[in-house]
Design a protein around this motif. Structure first.
Motif, PDB file in Angstrom:
ATOM      1  N   GLY A  51       0.818  -1.205   0.000  1.00 57.41           N
ATOM      2  CA  GLY A  51       0.000   0.000   0.000  1.00 57.41           C
ATOM      3  C   GLY A  51       0.852   1.255   0.000  1.00 57.41           C
ATOM      4  O   GLY A  51       0.596   2.210  -0.749  1.00 57.41           O
ATOM      5  N   HIS A  52       1.881   1.276   0.832  1.00 57.70           N
ATOM      6  CA  HIS A  52       2.783   2.431   0.861  1.00 57.70           C
ATOM      7  C   HIS A  52       3.558   2.546  -0.452  1.00 57.70           C
ATOM      8  O   HIS A  52       3.806   3.660  -0.933  1.00 57.70           O
ATOM      9  CB  HIS A  52       3.739   2.321   2.044  1.00 57.70           C
ATOM     10  N   LEU A  53       3.936   1.408  -1.020  1.00 61.45           N
ATOM     11  CA  LEU A  53       4.662   1.438  -2.290  1.00 61.45           C
ATOM     12  C   LEU A  53       3.811   2.089  -3.376  1.00 61.45           C
ATOM     13  O   LEU A  53       4.322   2.860  -4.207  1.00 61.45           O
ATOM     14  CB  LEU A  53       5.069   0.024  -2.698  1.00 61.45           C
ATOM     15  N   ARG A  54       2.522   1.791  -3.386  1.00 67.07           N
ATOM     16  CA  ARG A  54       1.632   2.426  -4.376  1.00 67.07           C
ATOM     17  C   ARG A  54       1.648   3.941  -4.214  1.00 67.07           C
ATOM     18  O   ARG A  54       1.652   4.693  -5.191  1.00 67.07           O
ATOM     19  CB  ARG A  54       0.211   1.888  -4.230  1.00 67.07           C
ATOM     20  N   GLN A  55       1.655   4.397  -2.957  1.00 65.63           N
ATOM     21  CA  GLN A  55       1.674   5.849  -2.768  1.00 65.63           C
ATOM     22  C   GLN A  55       3.034   6.430  -3.136  1.00 65.63           C
ATOM     23  O   GLN A  55       3.105   7.546  -3.681  1.00 65.63           O
ATOM     24  CB  GLN A  55       1.309   6.228  -1.334  1.00 65.63           C
ATOM     25  N   TYR A  56       4.101   5.711  -2.865  1.00 63.56           N
ATOM     26  CA  TYR A  56       5.411   6.189  -3.311  1.00 63.56           C
ATOM     27  C   TYR A  56       5.462   6.279  -4.833  1.00 63.56           C
ATOM     28  O   TYR A  56       6.075   7.191  -5.390  1.00 63.56           O
ATOM     29  CB  TYR A  56       6.528   5.294  -2.779  1.00 63.56           C
ATOM     30  N   GLN A  57       4.824   5.328  -5.516  1.00 65.57           N
ATOM     31  CA  GLN A  57       4.783   5.399  -6.976  1.00 65.57           C
ATOM     32  C   GLN A  57       4.065   6.666  -7.427  1.00 65.57           C
ATOM     33  O   GLN A  57       4.519   7.357  -8.354  1.00 65.57           O
ATOM     34  CB  GLN A  57       4.082   4.172  -7.559  1.00 65.57           C
ATOM     35  N   ASP A  58       2.945   6.988  -6.773  1.00 61.95           N
ATOM     36  CA  ASP A  58       2.227   8.214  -7.114  1.00 61.95           C
ATOM     37  C   ASP A  58       3.105   9.429  -6.841  1.00 61.95           C
ATOM     38  O   ASP A  58       3.115  10.393  -7.621  1.00 61.95           O
ATOM     39  CB  ASP A  58       0.934   8.310  -6.298  1.00 61.95           C
ATOM     40  N   THR A  59       3.853   9.392  -5.737  1.00 64.66           N
ATOM     41  CA  THR A  59       4.733  10.509  -5.385  1.00 64.66           C
ATOM     42  C   THR A  59       5.816  10.702  -6.441  1.00 64.66           C
ATOM     43  O   THR A  59       6.076  11.831  -6.890  1.00 64.66           O
ATOM     44  CB  THR A  59       5.363  10.267  -4.003  1.00 64.66           C
ATOM     45  N   VAL A  60       6.462   9.617  -6.846  1.00 61.08           N
ATOM     46  CA  VAL A  60       7.498   9.696  -7.877  1.00 61.08           C
ATOM     47  C   VAL A  60       6.907  10.208  -9.188  1.00 61.08           C
ATOM     48  O   VAL A  60       7.488  11.076  -9.864  1.00 61.08           O
ATOM     49  CB  VAL A  60       8.160   8.320  -8.081  1.00 61.08           C
ATOM     50  N   ASP A  61       5.740   9.682  -9.562  1.00 57.84           N
ATOM     51  CA  ASP A  61       5.101  10.120 -10.801  1.00 57.84           C
ATOM     52  C   ASP A  61       4.780  11.614 -10.750  1.00 57.84           C
ATOM     53  O   ASP A  61       4.938  12.335 -11.746  1.00 57.84           O
ATOM     54  CB  ASP A  61       3.818   9.325 -11.047  1.00 57.84           C
ATOM     55  N   ALA A  62       4.306  12.092  -9.585  1.00 61.94           N
ATOM     56  CA  ALA A  62       3.957  13.499  -9.445  1.00 61.94           C
ATOM     57  C   ALA A  62       5.199  14.381  -9.541  1.00 61.94           C
ATOM     58  O   ALA A  62       5.179  15.441 -10.177  1.00 61.94           O
ATOM     59  CB  ALA A  62       3.245  13.730  -8.114  1.00 61.94           C
ATOM     60  N   ILE A  63       6.295  13.948  -8.913  1.00 65.36           N
ATOM     61  CA  ILE A  63       7.543  14.716  -9.003  1.00 65.36           C
ATOM     62  C   ILE A  63       8.023  14.768 -10.442  1.00 65.36           C
ATOM     63  O   ILE A  63       8.405  15.829 -10.955  1.00 65.36           O
ATOM     64  CB  ILE A  63       8.610  14.083  -8.083  1.00 65.36           C
ATOM     65  N   THR A  64       8.004  13.622 -11.097  1.00 67.97           N
ATOM     66  CA  THR A  64       8.500  13.529 -12.470  1.00 67.97           C
ATOM     67  C   THR A  64       7.667  14.362 -13.444  1.00 67.97           C
ATOM     68  O   THR A  64       8.204  15.042 -14.324  1.00 67.97           O
ATOM     69  CB  THR A  64       8.518  12.060 -12.923  1.00 67.97           C
ATOM     70  N   ALA A  65       6.344  14.292 -13.264  1.00 68.48           N
ATOM     71  CA  ALA A  65       5.444  14.986 -14.197  1.00 68.48           C
ATOM     72  C   ALA A  65       5.165  16.424 -13.803  1.00 68.48           C
ATOM     73  O   ALA A  65       4.538  17.171 -14.562  1.00 68.48           O
ATOM     74  CB  ALA A  65       4.128  14.216 -14.299  1.00 68.48           C
ATOM     75  N   GLY A  66       5.584  16.821 -12.602  1.00 66.40           N
ATOM     76  CA  GLY A  66       5.302  18.173 -12.142  1.00 66.40           C
ATOM     77  C   GLY A  66       3.839  18.404 -11.850  1.00 66.40           C
ATOM     78  O   GLY A  66       3.330  19.521 -11.996  1.00 66.40           O
ATOM     79  N   ARG A  67       3.149  17.343 -11.431  1.00 65.52           N
ATOM     80  CA  ARG A  67       1.716  17.470 -11.113  1.00 65.52           C
ATOM     81  C   ARG A  67       1.503  17.368  -9.604  1.00 65.52           C
ATOM     82  O   ARG A  67       2.426  17.088  -8.840  1.00 65.52           O
ATOM     83  CB  ARG A  67       0.918  16.368 -11.811  1.00 65.52           C
ATOM     84  N   ARG A  68       0.270  17.606  -9.201  1.00 63.86           N
ATOM     85  CA  ARG A  68      -0.079  17.455  -7.783  1.00 63.86           C
ATOM     86  C   ARG A  68      -0.109  15.975  -7.418  1.00 63.86           C
ATOM     87  O   ARG A  68      -0.467  15.132  -8.258  1.00 63.86           O
ATOM     88  CB  ARG A  68      -1.444  18.073  -7.499  1.00 63.86           C
ATOM     89  N   PRO A  69       0.239  15.642  -6.186  1.00 65.93           N
ATOM     90  CA  PRO A  69       0.152  14.239  -5.760  1.00 65.93           C
ATOM     91  C   PRO A  69      -1.295  13.821  -5.557  1.00 65.93           C
ATOM     92  O   PRO A  69      -2.200  14.670  -5.484  1.00 65.93           O
ATOM     93  CB  PRO A  69       0.911  14.246  -4.424  1.00 65.93           C
TER      94      PRO A  69
END
Length: 391
Positions: A313-331
């Protein structure tokens, strides 16, 4: 060394989960640990080394770590009452931040860091808060259908967190069960994830009416049982139940109902889902379960959950965090989202204290800050009397 460098602030129990999730993500690496307890740092560093990862640098404070390590992301894993200050420190140093729930134990502190996070976001920094159940396949399946309007008009929800925590749990650390560091009891510490899902699915909450009690534990300042009703801006009504006094613990259950569909999420798995193709004017409906069409079989109720489900579950949120950083979007979960979660939980406490409904907007605007201080002082004094002696 490649990937985003992560500093973990706090090396206690939840930090192990974060470290495990970080080590599983190919775009992340643990650069440093920061905790005033050297033993906690050493124990977590030893575990990280046992996983075959490079040894992180160890520091006694987040400030020391940020002064020595180029941190891309800071994971805040300290007691809840320190979250806002540490998140602000990390943002000021230019790092992105992921805060373990809740945003903070204090509503004014949560309000302050939400404001800081909003300004940081405008400058390209991310401040996310752990609400990992938003990323569970069952939750995503239900939320997708809600967003598509498949449920028709949302009418009600029932959320129950029937958990057990023995007296040893509260006795194991001085901050547990305190207002200053825990920010509340079963509702804030255990139930806030389910509160978050309620708000995510049903929308803006308007008013709360609640009762709370301390019925099975001694020497704690906070509740071990809470029940509440929540009225939403849409008119939908929800029942919330959170407890650490339900031996031996049952699975969290969330039911969502609308004029054209219903869903049940039980223990993070999809137990039931049915949506109609359109309005049904019949007197009664008996429709088949559509869960198997909505999620993989491994996410259906009754499927064997992996031992590391919490880490996943935490890994899924870390994936969202990485994606947001990479794409410059909101988490997927912002500080503003988490502030609303805290406000609803505090509204539960205020309503129980005042014996009347409490409007969420007033809580967010700070109209009850003085009352919260009074409530916490009263509860702190009451905790000096053993719970069993007061029943």
């Amino acid at each position: 060394m490649t990937g985003l460098s992560v500093v973990i602030a706090g090396s206690g129990v939840i930090a192990r989960t974060h470290a495990d999730a970080i080590l599983r993500h190919p775009a992340l690496r643990i650069a440093a640990l920061a905790d005033p307890d050297p033993r906690a740092n050493e124990d977590l560093a030893t575990w990280i080394a046992e996983q075959g990862a490079p040894a992180p640098e160890l520091f006694g404070s987040l400030g020391e770590a940020l002064g020595a390590v180029a941190a891309d992301l800071v994971a805040i894993c300290t007691p809840s009452g320190s979250h806002a200050d540490l998140a602000a420190e990390a943002l000021a140093a230019g790092a992105h931040v992921l805060v373990e729930k809740p945003l903070d134990a204090s509503l004014p502190a949560a309000r302050r860091i939400a404001d800081v996070a909003a300004r940081a976001e405008a400058a390209g920094q991310l401040c996310a808060v752990v609400c990992q159940h938003r990323f569970d396949p069952a939750s995503v399946a239900v939320a997708t259908r809600v967003r598509n309007g498949d449920f028709g008009r949302l009418t009600s929800a029932v959320a129950s967190v029937p958990w057990w925590r023995g007296q040893q749990y509260y006795d194991s650390a001085g901050w547990r069960g305190t207002w200053e560091q825990d920010g509340g009891g079963a509702t804030m510490n255990q139930g806030v994830h389910t509160v978050d899902l309620l708000l995510w699915l049903l929308g803006d909450p308007e008013e709360v009416f609640a009762y709370t009690g301390v019925l099975a534990h001694d020497g704690i300042e906070v509740e071990d049982v809470a029940v509440a009703t929540v009225r939403f801006a849409s008119g939908a009504l929800a029942v919330l139940h959170a407890t650490t006094a339900a031996y031996p613990s049952l699975g969290v259950r969330l039911q969502v109902h609308g004029s054209q569909g219903s869903a049940v999420i039980h223990d993070d798995q999809l137990e039931y889902l049915h949506v109609a193709g359109g309005p049904d004017s019949s007197a009664y409906a008996h429709e088949a379960d559509q869960s198997a069409d909505a999620v993989p079989s491994s996410e259906l109720r009754g499927a064997v959950k992996p031992d590391d489900a919490f880490v996943i579950g935490h890994l899924r949120q870390y994936q969202d965090t990485v994606d947001a950083i990479t794409a410059g979007r909101r988490p997927g979960v912002t500080a503003a989202d988490a502030l609303l979660d805290v406000a609803v939980v505090k509204a539960v406490y205020l309503s129980a204290h005042l014996h009347r409904p409490v409007r969420i907007r007033a809580v967010l605007d700070g109209e009850f800050d003085d009352v919260l201080v009074e409530l916490e002082k009263t509860a702190t004094a009451a905790a000096l009397v053993p719970a069993r002696a007061t029943r």
